[in-house]
Write a protein that holds these residues in place. Structure first.
Motif, PDB file in Angstrom:
ATOM      1  N   ALA A 153     -54.359  96.898 -10.391  1.00 30.50           N
ATOM      2  CA  ALA A 153     -54.584  96.998  -8.942  1.00 30.50           C
ATOM      3  C   ALA A 153     -53.847  98.191  -8.345  1.00 30.50           C
ATOM      4  O   ALA A 153     -54.407  98.943  -7.528  1.00 30.50           O
ATOM      5  N   VAL A 154     -52.605  98.392  -8.741  1.00 30.24           N
ATOM      6  CA  VAL A 154     -51.817  99.490  -8.183  1.00 30.24           C
ATOM      7  C   VAL A 154     -52.407 100.839  -8.597  1.00 30.24           C
ATOM      8  O   VAL A 154     -52.465 101.779  -7.800  1.00 30.24           O
ATOM      9  N   HIS A 160     -54.801 106.168  -3.021  1.00 34.09           N
ATOM     10  CA  HIS A 160     -55.539 106.135  -1.758  1.00 34.09           C
ATOM     11  C   HIS A 160     -54.605 105.880  -0.576  1.00 34.09           C
ATOM     12  O   HIS A 160     -54.758 106.481   0.493  1.00 34.09           O
ATOM     13  N   TYR A 161     -53.636 104.987  -0.767  1.00 34.49           N
ATOM     14  CA  TYR A 161     -52.687 104.691   0.310  1.00 34.49           C
ATOM     15  C   TYR A 161     -51.847 105.934   0.636  1.00 34.49           C
ATOM     16  O   TYR A 161     -51.557 106.217   1.808  1.00 34.49           O
ATOM     17  N   TYR A 207     -60.198  95.438  -1.184  1.00 36.20           N
ATOM     18  CA  TYR A 207     -59.264  96.556  -1.223  1.00 36.20           C
ATOM     19  C   TYR A 207     -59.576  97.577  -0.124  1.00 36.20           C
ATOM     20  O   TYR A 207     -58.663  98.132   0.495  1.00 36.20           O
ATOM     21  N   PHE A 208     -60.867  97.822   0.130  1.00 36.42           N
ATOM     22  CA  PHE A 208     -61.219  98.769   1.184  1.00 36.42           C
ATOM     23  C   PHE A 208     -60.803  98.227   2.552  1.00 36.42           C
ATOM     24  O   PHE A 208     -60.294  98.979   3.400  1.00 36.42           O
ATOM     25  N   GLU A 209     -61.007  96.930   2.771  1.00 33.71           N
ATOM     26  CA  GLU A 209     -60.654  96.343   4.065  1.00 33.71           C
ATOM     27  C   GLU A 209     -59.148  96.427   4.305  1.00 33.71           C
ATOM     28  O   GLU A 209     -58.697  96.738   5.425  1.00 33.71           O
ATOM     29  N   SER A 210     -58.349  96.199   3.263  1.00 32.34           N
ATOM     30  CA  SER A 210     -56.895  96.322   3.418  1.00 32.34           C
ATOM     31  C   SER A 210     -56.490  97.760   3.705  1.00 32.34           C
ATOM     32  O   SER A 210     -55.591  98.017   4.518  1.00 32.34           O
ATOM     33  N   LEU A 211     -57.144  98.711   3.034  1.00 32.69           N
ATOM     34  CA  LEU A 211     -56.852 100.124   3.293  1.00 32.69           C
ATOM     35  C   LEU A 211     -57.225 100.493   4.722  1.00 32.69           C
ATOM     36  O   LEU A 211     -56.492 101.229   5.405  1.00 32.69           O
ATOM     37  N   LYS A 238     -44.642 100.773   0.018  1.00 33.82           N
ATOM     38  CA  LYS A 238     -44.240  99.520   0.671  1.00 33.82           C
ATOM     39  C   LYS A 238     -45.435  98.778   1.252  1.00 33.82           C
ATOM     40  O   LYS A 238     -45.520  97.547   1.164  1.00 33.82           O
ATOM     41  N   ARG A 239     -46.378  99.527   1.842  1.00 32.99           N
ATOM     42  CA  ARG A 239     -47.530  98.866   2.443  1.00 32.99           C
ATOM     43  C   ARG A 239     -48.429  98.226   1.389  1.00 32.99           C
ATOM     44  O   ARG A 239     -48.906  97.095   1.577  1.00 32.99           O
ATOM     45  N   LEU A 240     -48.655  98.905   0.267  1.00 33.88           N
ATOM     46  CA  LEU A 240     -49.487  98.326  -0.778  1.00 33.88           C
ATOM     47  C   LEU A 240     -48.846  97.057  -1.328  1.00 33.88           C
ATOM     48  O   LEU A 240     -49.534  96.047  -1.547  1.00 33.88           O
ATOM     49  N   ASP A 241     -47.551  97.075  -1.535  1.00 37.43           N
ATOM     50  CA  ASP A 241     -46.883  95.874  -2.043  1.00 37.43           C
ATOM     51  C   ASP A 241     -46.992  94.735  -1.045  1.00 37.43           C
ATOM     52  O   ASP A 241     -47.196  93.574  -1.427  1.00 37.43           O
ATOM     53  N   SER A 242     -46.881  95.060   0.241  1.00 34.63           N
ATOM     54  CA  SER A 242     -47.048  94.043   1.275  1.00 34.63           C
ATOM     55  C   SER A 242     -48.469  93.489   1.269  1.00 34.63           C
ATOM     56  O   SER A 242     -48.670  92.272   1.394  1.00 34.63           O
ATOM     57  N   ASP A 243     -49.453  94.355   1.090  1.00 33.89           N
ATOM     58  CA  ASP A 243     -50.848  93.899   1.053  1.00 33.89           C
ATOM     59  C   ASP A 243     -51.110  93.001  -0.145  1.00 33.89           C
ATOM     60  O   ASP A 243     -51.849  92.013  -0.055  1.00 33.89           O
ATOM     61  N   ILE A 244     -50.525  93.326  -1.273  1.00 33.65           N
ATOM     62  CA  ILE A 244     -50.663  92.476  -2.460  1.00 33.65           C
ATOM     63  C   ILE A 244     -50.149  91.074  -2.164  1.00 33.65           C
ATOM     64  O   ILE A 244     -50.747  90.067  -2.556  1.00 33.65           O
ATOM     65  N   SER A 245     -49.044  91.015  -1.446  1.00 31.74           N
ATOM     66  CA  SER A 245     -48.451  89.722  -1.086  1.00 31.74           C
ATOM     67  C   SER A 245     -49.310  88.970  -0.066  1.00 31.74           C
ATOM     68  O   SER A 245     -49.504  87.754  -0.178  1.00 31.74           O
TER      69      SER A 245
END
Length: 533
Positions: A153-154, A160-161, A207-211, A238-245
């Motif tokens: 996933a990362v 992109h992030y 993933y697109f919606e989170s981005l 930090k934002r990607l890790d937060s989104d994963i959570s």
């Protein structure tokens, strides 16, 4: 490696104590600067199993060459040279940025990459991309643990992030307008991928919606002139890790999407990403992947410039950081047996929500999920778990202004650095460059060119061994990492043995290895300084 040693490996494995159930403990044979000794240690992965990326079988050793168990009766370490090459070169990836005859300001000349699995499937991932809406190129290496899900996933999302974090407000507004009008969004990155690279296709929409929510957040911040590159990289990590959570906590009707989100969050991955724009090099690192520069000094010698430090229990700065973030009463339990809470080797990583969430949140999410056992997710709360989070994905960012003598950048997972030192790796790359230059075919032909001349030229190339040389430098490094003897030379028998080790034994001798080597365009770098004096 003689047949006696090969037999000893197999016999030791069959007779040693190896607790394999759920990956708790491993009896690991650790190479110690060309000597071998056995040591009972915790596995690099978490003591509890987490997600396994079921769709991925990328770069696993071909079953025709690799045994599945040390219990097989017919067991052989023999491989032909062509079989060895087939295995080592299966994951090769290379991309030339600039034709050698062309003058360009691009400071990246080309990159070469490769992977070799120890785990089945491999838990490492890699990414490379050219930024289309901003300037520069990015290269990432991701080392997964407790499965490949988080690293997968990362590797798909982080670049992109970062790219979105660097965009101007106008570009972000144009992207948002396109989505609102149901029009195609301008491409963000040009990805440079291996044909067999896996992807979470079922997660594309999520993933697109989170981005998109992230770039909406950036628009709301209304920061002008925007983030610096260091700030962008930190924000993206930090934002990607937060989104994963957050994604694993959100209600989800699609069972496949929900299960994937669970596997991603409950596994983990370290990450090292380089962003190169002209002479400006930024490296963001969270965990124990590593990036180093190979520097060609004026006196002709080669030196090494580390750009990252390993975030683990051996780093005094990390120990001090964690002690500052937690009560003094926990000082003696933060690191046990050189592992975070006695469990995890790296002290920074994506995912691993077992070391970030409260006990109550962990219980709530898993209780409302499907059969987590079928997903290899095990709810384990370590002792002395009092003040989470204990783990962070915030990277440490290093800036370096490239010089003409900076010739290449190496980013690799710890599977390489466990086998070779920084200096050995730079020496191998430098030696490989020299060898390739010596063995380049002559372009100036006698006139008229006759068959006899061409025949002699081919014989000369053959005698110099050009056909046996690895063209991909990452392959060359992997060959030496697992095949070197005590003299630093590749032992073909040892190499064959290391490649045929069965799945229940390979992890005792070597980790997954992922390497990306970026070559710099020295002429473009020197032109920058001439033009900006």
């Amino acid at each position: 490696m003689s047949r006696t040693v090969s037999s000893w490996i197999l016999g030791s494995a069959r007779n040693s104590f190896v607790l394999q159930r759920r990956g708790r403990l491993y009896s690991i044979c650790i190479p110690n600067r060309h000597k071998i000794k056995w040591k009972l240690v915790f596995s690099k992965t978490l003591l509890y199993p987490a997600g396994t990326c079921s769709l991925d079988n990328t770069f696993s050793l071909r079953k025709a060459f690799r045994h599945t168990s040390t219990e097989e009766e017919e067991f052989s370490f023999q491989l032909s040279p062509s079989q060895i090459n087939d295995i080592l070169r299966a994951g090769e990836l290379s991309h030339k940025i600039l034709d050698s005859s062309c003058k360009s300001a691009n400071s990246v000349l080309k990159f070469e990459s490769n992977q070799l699995a120890s785990n089945t499937p491999i838990e490492d991932r890699r990414s490379a991309a050219t930024c289309l809406q901003t300037r520069g190129m990015m290269f990432g290496v991701f080392d997964g643990h407790a499965g490949s899900a988080c690293a997968q996933a990362v590797s798909e999302r982080l670049l992109h992030y970062i790219a979105v974090s660097l965009m101007s407000r106008q570009t972000l507004e144009e992207m948002e307008l396109a989505v609102e009008c149901m029009k195609p969004v301008i491409p963000i990155l040009q990805l440079h991928k291996h044909p067999n690279d896996a992807a979470y296709r079922e997660m594309t929409s999520q993933y697109f919606e989170s981005l998109r929510v992230y770039w909406q957040h950036l628009l709301d911040l209304d920061i002008e002139p925007g983030f610096s590159l260091e700030e962008a990289m930190i924000s993206a990590f930090k934002r990607l890790d937060s989104d994963i959570s957050l994604e694993v906590q959100a209600p989800q009707e699609n069972e496949l999407v929900r299960n994937t989100a669970l596997q991603v969050a409950f596994s983990g991955a370290t990450a090292c990403v380089a962003h190169i724009d002209g002479v400006h090099l930024h490296v963001a690192n969270a965990g124990d992947c590593r990036a180093i520069l190979g520097v060609h000094e004026e006196d002709g010698t080669w030196s090494t410039l580390p750009l990252t430090r390993d975030h683990n229990a051996y780093d005094e700065s990390e120990i001090r950081r964690l002690k500052r973030e937690h009560p003094r009463s926990e000082e003696k339990t933060l690191f046990v047996n050189d592992r975070l809470l006695g469990i995890l080797m790296p002290s920074r990583a994506f995912g691993d929500v077992q070391l970030k969430w409260s006990k109550e949140l962990q219980h709530s999410v898993l209780e409302n999920s499907c059969d987590v056992g079928a997903l290899n997710i095990y709810h384990y709360v370590p002792p002395n778990y009092h003040t989470p989070p204990y783990l962070t994905a915030e990277p440490e960012v290093t800036y370096h202004k490239l010089r003409g003598k900076d010739k290449f950048l190496i980013i690799a997972s710890d599977g390489l650095w466990e086998m070779l030192s920084n200096e050995e790796v730079v020496k191998l790359v430098a030696g490989h460059l020299t060898e390739l230059n010596v063995q380049k075919p002559q372009l100036a032909f006698e006139k008229p060119v006759n068959l006899g001349y061409l025949h002699n030229l081919l014989l000369q190339r053959k005698n110099r061994g050009i056909t046996s040389l690895d063209q991909n430098i990452a392959t060359h490094l992997i060959r030496h990492a697992i095949g070197n003897n005590e003299y630093g030379e590749v032992d073909q028998e040892k190499l064959a043995a290391m490649l045929t080790l069965p799945e229940d034994l390979a992890r005792m001798y070597r980790d997954d290895i992922t390497i990306t080597v970026v070559y710099f365009n020295s002429e473009a770098i020197e032109n920058y300084y001439r033009n900006n004096e």
